[in-house]
Design a protein around this motif. Structure first.
Motif, PDB file in Angstrom:
ATOM      1  N   LEU A  48       0.891  -1.110  -0.041  1.00 36.30           N
ATOM      2  CA  LEU A  48       0.028   0.089   0.030  1.00 36.30           C
ATOM      3  C   LEU A  48       0.874   1.349   0.120  1.00 36.30           C
ATOM      4  O   LEU A  48       0.681   2.224  -0.727  1.00 36.30           O
ATOM      5  CB  LEU A  48      -0.925  -0.056   1.305  1.00 36.30           C
ATOM      6  CG  LEU A  48      -2.029  -0.957   1.081  1.00 36.30           C
ATOM      7  CD1 LEU A  48      -2.985  -1.018   2.540  1.00 36.30           C
ATOM      8  CD2 LEU A  48      -3.056  -0.871  -0.056  1.00 36.30           C
ATOM      9  N   ARG A  49       1.900   1.164   0.806  1.00 35.57           N
ATOM     10  CA  ARG A  49       2.793   2.244   0.836  1.00 35.57           C
ATOM     11  C   ARG A  49       3.585   2.541  -0.645  1.00 35.57           C
ATOM     12  O   ARG A  49       3.938   3.818  -0.889  1.00 35.57           O
ATOM     13  CB  ARG A  49       3.635   2.259   1.957  1.00 35.57           C
ATOM     14  CG  ARG A  49       2.988   2.273   3.248  1.00 35.57           C
ATOM     15  CD  ARG A  49       3.851   2.351   4.436  1.00 35.57           C
ATOM     16  NE  ARG A  49       3.180   2.064   5.697  1.00 35.57           N
ATOM     17  CZ  ARG A  49       2.612   2.862   6.380  1.00 35.57           C
ATOM     18  NH1 ARG A  49       2.736   4.244   5.859  1.00 35.57           N
ATOM     19  NH2 ARG A  49       1.899   2.707   7.674  1.00 35.57           N
ATOM     20  N   VAL A  50       4.112   1.362  -1.125  1.00 35.38           N
ATOM     21  CA  VAL A  50       4.713   1.342  -2.567  1.00 35.38           C
ATOM     22  C   VAL A  50       3.784   1.927  -3.543  1.00 35.38           C
ATOM     23  O   VAL A  50       4.106   2.948  -4.165  1.00 35.38           O
ATOM     24  CB  VAL A  50       5.078  -0.036  -2.959  1.00 35.38           C
ATOM     25  CG1 VAL A  50       5.695  -0.028  -4.236  1.00 35.38           C
ATOM     26  CG2 VAL A  50       6.304  -0.334  -1.929  1.00 35.38           C
ATOM     27  N   ASP A  51       2.311   1.528  -3.559  1.00 25.18           N
ATOM     28  CA  ASP A  51       1.620   2.162  -4.536  1.00 25.18           C
ATOM     29  C   ASP A  51       1.483   3.538  -4.325  1.00 25.18           C
ATOM     30  O   ASP A  51       1.188   4.201  -5.192  1.00 25.18           O
ATOM     31  CB  ASP A  51       0.263   1.368  -4.412  1.00 25.18           C
ATOM     32  CG  ASP A  51       0.225   0.037  -4.916  1.00 25.18           C
ATOM     33  OD1 ASP A  51       1.304  -0.399  -5.595  1.00 25.18           O
ATOM     34  OD2 ASP A  51      -0.695  -0.731  -4.590  1.00 25.18           O
ATOM     35  N   GLU A  52       1.189   4.083  -3.123  1.00 25.30           N
ATOM     36  CA  GLU A  52       1.319   5.473  -2.705  1.00 25.30           C
ATOM     37  C   GLU A  52       2.364   6.291  -3.142  1.00 25.30           C
ATOM     38  O   GLU A  52       2.259   7.305  -3.837  1.00 25.30           O
ATOM     39  CB  GLU A  52       0.881   5.768  -1.288  1.00 25.30           C
ATOM     40  CG  GLU A  52       0.996   7.226  -0.782  1.00 25.30           C
ATOM     41  CD  GLU A  52      -0.116   8.168  -1.677  1.00 25.30           C
ATOM     42  OE1 GLU A  52       0.014   9.331  -1.493  1.00 25.30           O
ATOM     43  OE2 GLU A  52      -1.083   7.539  -2.062  1.00 25.30           O
ATOM     44  N   ALA A  53       3.620   5.796  -3.102  1.00 30.09           N
ATOM     45  CA  ALA A  53       4.791   6.153  -3.477  1.00 30.09           C
ATOM     46  C   ALA A  53       4.786   6.237  -5.100  1.00 30.09           C
ATOM     47  O   ALA A  53       5.139   7.354  -5.554  1.00 30.09           O
ATOM     48  CB  ALA A  53       6.001   5.639  -2.692  1.00 30.09           C
ATOM     49  N   LEU A  54       4.360   5.168  -5.577  1.00 30.98           N
ATOM     50  CA  LEU A  54       4.400   5.361  -6.971  1.00 30.98           C
ATOM     51  C   LEU A  54       3.339   6.365  -7.557  1.00 30.98           C
ATOM     52  O   LEU A  54       3.753   6.906  -8.709  1.00 30.98           O
ATOM     53  CB  LEU A  54       4.144   3.799  -7.555  1.00 30.98           C
ATOM     54  CG  LEU A  54       4.203   3.650  -8.865  1.00 30.98           C
ATOM     55  CD1 LEU A  54       5.564   3.835  -9.495  1.00 30.98           C
ATOM     56  CD2 LEU A  54       3.573   2.061  -9.325  1.00 30.98           C
ATOM     57  N   SER A  55       2.294   6.106  -7.072  1.00 31.01           N
ATOM     58  CA  SER A  55       1.341   7.455  -7.460  1.00 31.01           C
ATOM     59  C   SER A  55       1.727   8.600  -7.348  1.00 31.01           C
ATOM     60  O   SER A  55       1.564   9.545  -8.198  1.00 31.01           O
ATOM     61  CB  SER A  55      -0.039   7.304  -6.719  1.00 31.01           C
ATOM     62  OG  SER A  55      -0.828   8.167  -7.152  1.00 31.01           O
ATOM     63  N   SER A  56       2.375   9.039  -6.132  1.00 27.57           N
ATOM     64  CA  SER A  56       3.003  10.364  -6.118  1.00 27.57           C
ATOM     65  C   SER A  56       4.245  10.656  -6.975  1.00 27.57           C
ATOM     66  O   SER A  56       3.926  11.804  -7.515  1.00 27.57           O
ATOM     67  CB  SER A  56       3.376  10.654  -4.566  1.00 27.57           C
ATOM     68  OG  SER A  56       3.972  11.872  -4.317  1.00 27.57           O
ATOM     69  N   CYS A  57       4.830   9.723  -7.444  1.00 28.70           N
ATOM     70  CA  CYS A  57       5.878  10.009  -8.204  1.00 28.70           C
ATOM     71  C   CYS A  57       5.636   9.922  -9.500  1.00 28.70           C
ATOM     72  O   CYS A  57       6.118  10.640 -10.358  1.00 28.70           O
ATOM     73  CB  CYS A  57       6.882   8.864  -8.224  1.00 28.70           C
ATOM     74  SG  CYS A  57       7.929   8.748  -6.269  1.00 28.70           S
ATOM     75  N   THR A  58       4.653   9.411  -9.917  1.00 30.10           N
ATOM     76  CA  THR A  58       4.145   9.453 -11.292  1.00 30.10           C
ATOM     77  C   THR A  58       3.485  10.670 -11.658  1.00 30.10           C
ATOM     78  O   THR A  58       3.460  11.380 -12.631  1.00 30.10           O
ATOM     79  CB  THR A  58       3.206   8.176 -11.572  1.00 30.10           C
ATOM     80  OG1 THR A  58       3.429   7.034 -11.286  1.00 30.10           O
ATOM     81  CG2 THR A  58       2.357   8.345 -12.899  1.00 30.10           C
ATOM     82  N   THR A  59       2.700  11.348 -10.543  1.00 30.21           N
ATOM     83  CA  THR A  59       1.917  12.722 -10.640  1.00 30.21           C
ATOM     84  C   THR A  59       3.433  13.663 -10.686  1.00 30.21           C
ATOM     85  O   THR A  59       3.233  14.489 -11.617  1.00 30.21           O
ATOM     86  CB  THR A  59       1.294  12.754  -9.434  1.00 30.21           C
ATOM     87  OG1 THR A  59       0.077  11.978  -9.445  1.00 30.21           O
ATOM     88  CG2 THR A  59       0.635  14.053  -9.668  1.00 30.21           C
ATOM     89  N   GLN A  60       4.328  13.366 -10.017  1.00 32.22           N
ATOM     90  CA  GLN A  60       5.225  14.355  -9.896  1.00 32.22           C
ATOM     91  C   GLN A  60       6.161  14.448 -11.476  1.00 32.22           C
ATOM     92  O   GLN A  60       6.532  15.440 -11.634  1.00 32.22           O
ATOM     93  CB  GLN A  60       6.331  14.329  -8.699  1.00 32.22           C
ATOM     94  CG  GLN A  60       5.877  14.638  -7.480  1.00 32.22           C
ATOM     95  CD  GLN A  60       6.452  14.325  -6.338  1.00 32.22           C
ATOM     96  OE1 GLN A  60       7.987  13.935  -6.321  1.00 32.22           O
ATOM     97  NE2 GLN A  60       6.082  14.339  -5.061  1.00 32.22           N
TER      98      GLN A  60
END
Length: 678
Positions: free
Chosen positions: A169-181
């Motif tokens: 869940l934390r990896v997905d959240e980090a991946l989503s944040s990095c993708t947006t950035q």
């Protein structure tokens, strides 16, 4: 001692209950542990299910975050963003409808913080950094509220899978944040955004390495497919190149291609998440089934062992207790029969008593109890023969008493007849007085013979065939006691005794008056009264002698009602023994009580069935006679003696009472002999 007071079944139960309790004590903790493990597995499955629902909400929030940035970059429409916001709100409402832990329910309230950002985004006033910050805080709060690392046992495979789910869940959240950035880096080229993207990718790599250490090989294959999908949407070296130069890594990728790829990459983590959730639920369900199966097996095994032991103990107890119960019943039967025969009083009216027949002890076992049963069977047969001999011996003694008593009665009858002839022939007053005294002694001797017949259990022959007034019955009884001159008779007329009870009633009154005169001072009087009662008549003998103690009074009254063995009765109370036997034979009620001022009062209740009561004349007859003036009432005709009444016997009692002297019951033997002329 406690064991000594327990019966056989109780001792066997005590022998079995200790190992049974030990077995239960060992089985109960195992069952409790397995049930606890099953409950823990069920809780883990429920936690993972809730985490899956929350993960879906977080992915929707991640999609809404990217769409919000895309709206600012004019890559999506307002309608699409509003639809995604509505989807997020619907999912929150669905979650609130379920029973959730308090931290998760509180974290759902954080979604309300998005209202301001949503409105600012739709109005074009929000900044990308503001959107990233608010959405990132809400997503992190939802993941932290699950508290997955704190609710599982990390020593189990399922527990490690739950830790992997938290990391995913934390990896997905980090991946989503990095993708947006990275989209912002491509769109703006701002160095601050590039540095934030590099920091985000560094954190993503740390979480990704921790996640990949916890997952299973099957889950790793799915994660590798996810990596391949990301590489296909960017480049094979994108993850490495983006850490060194984000702008150079995405320079070949147009924004029109990068933004749709970023949207699809957010959904890639959902496949790995579903795989982990499915594996954890399957593992926990399997553990729950295994734990419940083990609990049921242990419970059923313990119950089966308990049932087998109980049934076996009951069977053994039955094989031991049943023969012993039969022996006990046989012993009680022998004791009861023996006691009934040995306590049978000699006034049993039955001519013959059937022989004692005891059932054999039905025990066919060949063990020690069977040997005991067969030995006791011989004992009870021996006891039965002893009882029969005892009964026969007592019957012979009773018959001997009866024969001696009847022979004595015959001899005394012949003696009285001879004395009667001498009295009729004698003219000398002195010798005639001695003949009267001799006649009185013979009457007393006949009473003793009658008492001996009563003691034998036989019924004496009664020569009366007509009723006898109670006053005459008392006079006949006075003729058979020694100190008759001290007795005052006050018996109401109009009541007569039935012919069948005259002889026994005379004997009973004679015994009571003999006791009254013997145990009272010579200067006192004994009063005999008779009166009618509602149920018949009452004869009372009152003396003013030495009396009886309360304990002795109770004992003598009990002798009137209970059956008593003659060979166990005290010899000094044989007179009362005779009274009690005659009272039970005819249904009379005899009772002793204390005389006011000292002495004993003996009351004899005679039922109306044993009496002949003369009815009084009607009141109108006497009133009619009194109404005729100047006439004189004629003399009543002379009443002849009823047929069969022994007038001579009554005249002898009258002559004895008129010629006798008082007798001092408390004097010496010499004075007694001088008083009686003997």
């Amino acid at each position: 001692m406690l064991l000594g007071s327990l019966r056989i079944r109780g001792k066997l139960a005590l022998l079995v209950i200790i190992p049974l309790l030990s077995m239960v004590g060992l089985a109960v903790p195992v069952v409790i542990d397995r049930v606890s493990a099953a409950r823990q597995a069920a809780d883990t499955a429920e936690t993972v299910r809730i985490a899956s629902r929350v993960g879906s909400l977080v992915q929707d929030l991640q999609q809404e975050r990217l769409l919000s940035v895309g709206l600012l970059l004019r890559r999506v429409s307002r309608t699409e963003l509003i639809q995604k916001s509505a989807t997020v709100d619907d999912r929150v409402a669905d979650l609130r409808a379920e029973p959730l832990p308090a931290p998760v329910r509180a974290s759902l309230d954080q979604v309300r913080r998005l209202e301001d950002v949503r409105n600012a985004t739709l109005a074009g006033r929000a900044t990308p950094q503001q959107i990233l910050t608010v959405f990132g805080e809400v997503d992190t709060a939802l993941i932290d509220a699950l508290r997955l690392p704190f609710q599982v046992d990390t020593d189990t495979a399922a527990g490690r899978q739950v830790l992997a789910l938290d990391a995913l869940l934390r990896v997905d959240e980090a991946l989503s944040s990095c993708t947006t950035q990275i989209v912002l880096v491509k769109a703006t080229g701002d160095p601050l955004v590039s540095r934030a993207f590099v920091a985000c990718m560094a954190a993503l790599n740390v979480d990704n390495r921790r996640f990949r250490k916890l997952i299973t090989p099957e889950q790793l294959k799915v994660a590798e497919l996810d990596d391949a999908a990301v590489a296909a949407r960017t480049s094979p070296t994108f993850l490495v190149d983006s850490l060194r130069d984000p702008d150079g890594a995405i320079a070949p990728v147009p924004l029109d291609v990068l933004f749709p790829s970023a949207r699809s990459m957010i959904t890639l983590g959902q496949f790995v998440e579903k795989k982990v959730v499915a594996d954890v639920i399957a593992e926990t369900r399997a553990r729950e089934r295994e734990a419940l199966t083990a609990a049921w097996l242990v419970s059923l095994a313990a119950a089966a062992i308990l049932l087998v032991v109980v049934l076996l103990s009951m069977t053994v107890a039955r094989t031991v207790a049943r023969p012993l119960s039969r022996l006990t019943r046989s012993a009680e039967r022998v004791a009861r029969v023996t006691e009934a025969e040995l306590t049978r009083v000699a006034d049993d009216e039955s001519e013959s008593v059937p022989p004692v027949r005891l059932d054999p002890v039905e025990v066919s076992a060949r063990d020690e109890i069977g040997d005991l049963a067969r030995a006791f069977d011989r004992v009870q047969h021996t006891a039965a023969r002893l009882v029969e001999r005892q009964v026969a011996g007592r019957r012979n003694v009773a018959q001997m008493f009866g024969h001696v008593g009847r022979r004595t009665q015959n001899l005394v009858g012949r003696q009285i007849a001879l004395i009667d002839r001498l009295e009729r022939q004698e003219t000398d007053p002195g010798r005639l007085e001695h003949l009267y005294r001799l006649d009185h002694i013979s009457s007393r001797l006949r009473r003793n013979a009658g008492s001996l017949v009563v003691l034998s259990g036989a019924t004496g022959s009664d020569g009366h065939v007509a009723p006898v007034p109670l006053a005459d019955v008392v006079r006949l009884a006075l003729g058979e006691i020694e100190d008759y001159t001290r007795v005052d008779v006050e018996v109401a007329p109009g009541v007569a005794a039935a012919p069948a009870i005259v002889g026994d009633l005379v004997l009973t009154l004679a015994e009571l008056m003999e006791n009254a005169t013997s145990f009272s001072p010579p200067h006192t009087r004994v009063v005999v009264t008779g009166e009618l009662t509602d149920g018949g008549a009452r004869l009372v003998v009152v003396d003013h002698g030495i009396g009886l103690t309360e304990e002795r009074m109770v004992e003598e009254n009990a002798r009137f009602t209970r059956r008593e063995r003659l060979d166990l009765a005290p010899t000094e109370v044989l007179g009362l023994f005779v009274v009690g036997r005659l009272a039970r034979r005819h249904g009379w009620s005899a009772r002793l009580s204390h005389t006011p001022g000292g002495g004993v009062t003996a009351a004899l209740e005679i039922p109306a069935a044993s009496l002949v009561i003369r009815r009084p004349e009607p009141v109108g007859v006497s009133a009619g006679r009194a109404a005729v003036p100047g006439t004189r009432e004629p003399e009543p005709p002379a009443v002849e003696a009823p047929a069969g009444f022994d007038v001579e016997l009554l005249s002898r009692a009258t002559r004895s009472m008129s010629s006798g002297d008082p007798w001092n019951a408390f004097g010496s033997q010499a004075s007694s002999r001088s008083a009686t002329g003997g």
